[in-house]
Design a protein around this motif. Structure first.
Motif, PDB file in Angstrom:
ATOM      1  N   UNK B  85     -51.259  56.901  14.907  1.00 49.96           N
ATOM      2  CA  UNK B  85     -51.825  57.161  13.579  1.00 49.96           C
ATOM      3  C   UNK B  85     -51.310  58.505  13.044  1.00 49.96           C
ATOM      4  N   UNK B  86     -50.915  58.531  11.772  1.00 43.95           N
ATOM      5  CA  UNK B  86     -50.493  59.763  11.110  1.00 43.95           C
ATOM      6  C   UNK B  86     -51.454  60.071   9.968  1.00 43.95           C
ATOM      7  N   UNK B  87     -52.059  61.251  10.064  1.00 39.94           N
ATOM      8  CA  UNK B  87     -53.076  61.619   9.085  1.00 39.94           C
ATOM      9  C   UNK B  87     -52.476  61.725   7.684  1.00 39.94           C
ATOM     10  N   UNK B  88     -51.271  62.314   7.578  1.00 40.39           N
ATOM     11  CA  UNK B  88     -50.699  62.546   6.241  1.00 40.39           C
ATOM     12  C   UNK B  88     -50.427  61.238   5.494  1.00 40.39           C
ATOM     13  N   UNK B  89     -50.194  60.166   6.232  1.00 38.63           N
ATOM     14  CA  UNK B  89     -49.922  58.876   5.589  1.00 38.63           C
ATOM     15  C   UNK B  89     -51.135  57.955   5.683  1.00 38.63           C
ATOM     16  N   UNK B  90     -52.135  58.378   6.456  1.00 42.39           N
ATOM     17  CA  UNK B  90     -53.350  57.606   6.713  1.00 42.39           C
ATOM     18  C   UNK B  90     -53.059  56.182   7.176  1.00 42.39           C
ATOM     19  N   UNK B  91     -52.087  56.057   8.052  1.00 45.57           N
ATOM     20  CA  UNK B  91     -51.827  54.735   8.647  1.00 45.57           C
ATOM     21  C   UNK B  91     -51.080  54.893   9.964  1.00 45.57           C
ATOM     22  N   UNK B  92     -51.046  53.796  10.726  1.00 40.95           N
ATOM     23  CA  UNK B  92     -50.311  53.785  11.986  1.00 40.95           C
ATOM     24  C   UNK B  92     -48.840  53.526  11.668  1.00 40.95           C
ATOM     25  N   UNK B  93     -47.937  54.253  12.345  1.00 40.00           N
ATOM     26  CA  UNK B  93     -46.511  54.081  12.107  1.00 40.00           C
ATOM     27  C   UNK B  93     -45.749  54.011  13.430  1.00 40.00           C
ATOM     28  N   UNK B  94     -44.710  53.206  13.424  1.00 38.36           N
ATOM     29  CA  UNK B  94     -43.781  53.196  14.552  1.00 38.36           C
ATOM     30  C   UNK B  94     -42.636  54.149  14.190  1.00 38.36           C
ATOM     31  N   UNK B  95     -41.660  54.295  15.081  1.00 39.99           N
ATOM     32  CA  UNK B  95     -40.599  55.277  14.847  1.00 39.99           C
ATOM     33  C   UNK B  95     -39.873  55.046  13.517  1.00 39.99           C
ATOM     34  N   UNK B  96     -39.450  53.806  13.293  1.00 41.25           N
ATOM     35  CA  UNK B  96     -38.648  53.550  12.097  1.00 41.25           C
ATOM     36  C   UNK B  96     -39.436  53.744  10.806  1.00 41.25           C
ATOM     37  N   UNK B  97     -40.695  53.316  10.834  1.00 39.80           N
ATOM     38  CA  UNK B  97     -41.554  53.484   9.660  1.00 39.80           C
ATOM     39  C   UNK B  97     -41.741  54.973   9.368  1.00 39.80           C
ATOM     40  N   UNK B  98     -41.903  55.749  10.454  1.00 41.54           N
ATOM     41  CA  UNK B  98     -42.080  57.193  10.291  1.00 41.54           C
ATOM     42  C   UNK B  98     -40.797  57.848   9.768  1.00 41.54           C
ATOM     43  N   UNK B  99     -39.657  57.423  10.289  1.00 37.61           N
ATOM     44  CA  UNK B  99     -38.383  57.983   9.826  1.00 37.61           C
ATOM     45  C   UNK B  99     -38.208  57.715   8.333  1.00 37.61           C
TER      46      UNK B  99
END
Lengths: 104, 266, 193
Positions: B85-99
């Protein structure tokens, strides 16, 4: 990505230097067709040269029957830690690339 | 081998087919061993590192300030803790989504343009593929430990599990249609049963990977996309909650396996 | 009626979740090529099999299988086509994907899951081996109808079978299914040699 990176590792094992070098190259056979059915032109590494401390120790001619992004491994007799190994290639388009490393 | 085939041609029958399949399996294993020893995956890691450090987009900055979960710019060990989970995006992300998120928020690039060509080809590898290889490689030797404590992480895990068994599409498939029973294969390809930890571990600890048959890096987002294609479903959006939920479910099932990728596949 | 009551009690929780999943799929997927968005909406068979994890209550399964049986459209005349064409249909794994050309002939993907002709060593094992299928069962009218029907709509025989409904889904044509019937039943087919 003909001009893509190369990566080399050279390690001394009981008087023999094991060298492993990775090359980025499409290695087109000239027989492959692209999605539109057109032949992809021949494009392959022709010569690979290996130098040990500036002296040529391997001079090889290779053909198009080798996979994309090839890896070459070979063993050099002798060599000592810190010796400089250079590997360079030239393809049928005249493009070249080279890398060097010290024996570890 | 040729002699054996001759023998089979004379004798024929199911026995020979079984022996041939066994033989082929052994050959495939030997081949896999061979390609793992000189994998071009390292070439992609080098290119990925270059891309990580290269200023791009309207903001002309690199991705070096991207927070992959362990703090801005921390690459070491980051992959082993994803998805999370990433607070700044308020959702769960995998590596590619985060990149992709960092390319948009840090570099100021347009989301659609950036996501337009995430799956590359042998001739033109994608930025996402090389970056994935580089980032994942920085977690070698570390245990896979995706986020499973935040409510949104728990929700995504449950959704991933439900998706795994959800039958739909023109051919009525769920993930479990192929990855549901042990010891099965499609053609000669063994099928891991991905809701079982002992099957999921070797998978999550080696993806992303270099695929020899297509000379390119394949990522987990690509794997989800390609499975849905073969399931005769429409296409999942890159980085959508569906794909992330499945990747989290898969990674959580295989957790605690030390990462030893990026691997090399057939 | 009894079956229906049992069904709703047993699966009410997972049924609610399956609806959530469908909503998520509708939000997260997009149509591409011939793979249109109507495909994410489950039909009754898919829903029941998802909710019961492929173990539907017997009564319900029986009644839904009967419904599926009604979808099978048998052509008139012989059901046996050409086993040689059948072999290439069995080999072909294309059809209905967003990467496949719409309108182009699809395959049955048979070898992905089944062993058939002895010369093809690359076969899957998700389904049973079909080696010697016709040799063991003959090739009379009844078995021809069974094979045709099973390929057309596998769910009519086993509701939560993992085998696609190759006729009903529009993957294979009547002629193609007949060719596959011949591949399985023709005494000259390599499957039976």
């Amino acid at each position: 990505m003909a001009a893509g990176p190369m990566k080399m590792r050279a390690t001394l094992n009981g008087g023999v230097t094991d060298v492993r070098v990775l090359m980025t190259h499409p290695m087109e056979t000239g027989q492959r067709k692209d999605p539109d059915g057109k032949l992809v032109p021949l494009h392959f590494i022709q010569n690979v040269t290996v130098k040990l401390n500036g002296r040529t120790v391997v001079e090889s001619q290779i053909s198009q029957g080798i996979s994309r992004n090839p890896v070459f491994t070979f063993r050099l007799k002798g060599g000592a830690k810190g010796d400089r190994i250079e590997v360079s290639w030239i393809d049928n388009h005249g493009e070249t690339n080279q890398t060097e490393t010290a024996v570890a | 081998m040729r002699k054996f085939l001759g023998f089979c041609a004379v004798v024929g029958g199911g026995f020979c087919a079984a022996v041939l399949a066994q033989d082929a399996k052994k050959e495939i294993q030997r081949y896999q061993q061979m390609i793992a020893e000189g994998s071009p995956v390292e070439l992609f890691e080098l290119q990925g590192e270059e891309l990580w450090k290269k200023p791009q987009g309207p903001n002309k900055v690199s991705l070096e300030k991207c927070d992959l979960g362990l703090g801005a710019g921390v690459v070491k060990g980051a992959y082993a803790r994803l998805p999370r989970y990433f607070k700044d995006a308020d959702r769960v992300m995998d590596l590619e989504t985060r990149l992709l998120h960092c390319m948009v928020t840090l570099q100021g690039r347009k989301r659609e343009e950036t996501a337009a060509r995430v799956f590359g080809s042998a001739d033109r590898p994608s930025e996402m593929e090389s970056l994935s290889a580089y980032i994942a490689a920085q977690s070698r030797g570390m245990k896979m430990a995706p986020g499973l404590s935040h409510p949104k992480e728990k929700e995504a895990y449950a959704m991933g599990r439900a998706l795994y068994f959800h039958r739909a599409g023109a051919w009525d498939f769920s993930c479990a249609s192929c990855h549901g029973e042990e010891g099965k294969r499609i053609r000669m390809q063994d099928l891991p049963v991905l809701y079982k930890p002992e099957h999921a571990r070797p998978v999550v600890s080696t993806w992303p990977a270099y695929r020899v048959s297509t000379s390119q890096i394949v990522t987990l987002q690509w794997r989800m996309n390609n499975c849905y294609q073969q399931m005769r479903m429409p296409e999942p959006d890159f980085g959508s909650d569906t794909t992330v939920a499945l990747i989290l479910f898969l990674t959580a099932t295989g957790k605690d396996a030390p990462y030893r990728g990026p691997g090399t596949k057939r | 009626m009894k079956a229906r009551v049992f069904y709703s009690l047993a699966f009410i929780a997972s049924a609610a979740f399956a609806q959530d999943v469908t909503k998520v799929l509708q939000r997260d997927f997009h149509a591409r090529g011939q793979a249109t968005m109507d495909r994410v909406v489950q039909d009754g068979v898919q829903r029941v099999c998802t909710e019961s994890r492929d173990r539907p209550p017997a009564e319900l399964a029986k009644s839904l299988e009967a419904d599926q049986m009604k979808t099978i459209a048998y052509p008139s005349g012989s059901l046996m086509g050409d086993w040689k064409r059948g072999e290439s249909i069995a080999q072909n794994g294309r059809g209905l994907q967003w990467t496949d050309k719409p309108g182009a002939a699809a395959g049955g993907s048979c070898y992905n899951c089944h062993q058939l002709s002895p010369q093809e060593a690359s076969f899957g094992t998700l389904g049973p081996s079909l080696r010697q299928f016709g040799k063991l069962r003959g090739n009379g009218q009844e078995i021809q109808r069974y094979v045709y029907g099973k390929i057309y709509n596998a769910k009519a025989y086993n509701l939560c079978s993992q085998m696609p409904r190759l006729g009903l889904s529009g993957t294979l044509t009547e002629e193609q299914i007949k060719d596959l019937v011949a591949l399985l039943l023709d005494p000259d087919s390599p499957v039976n040699r």
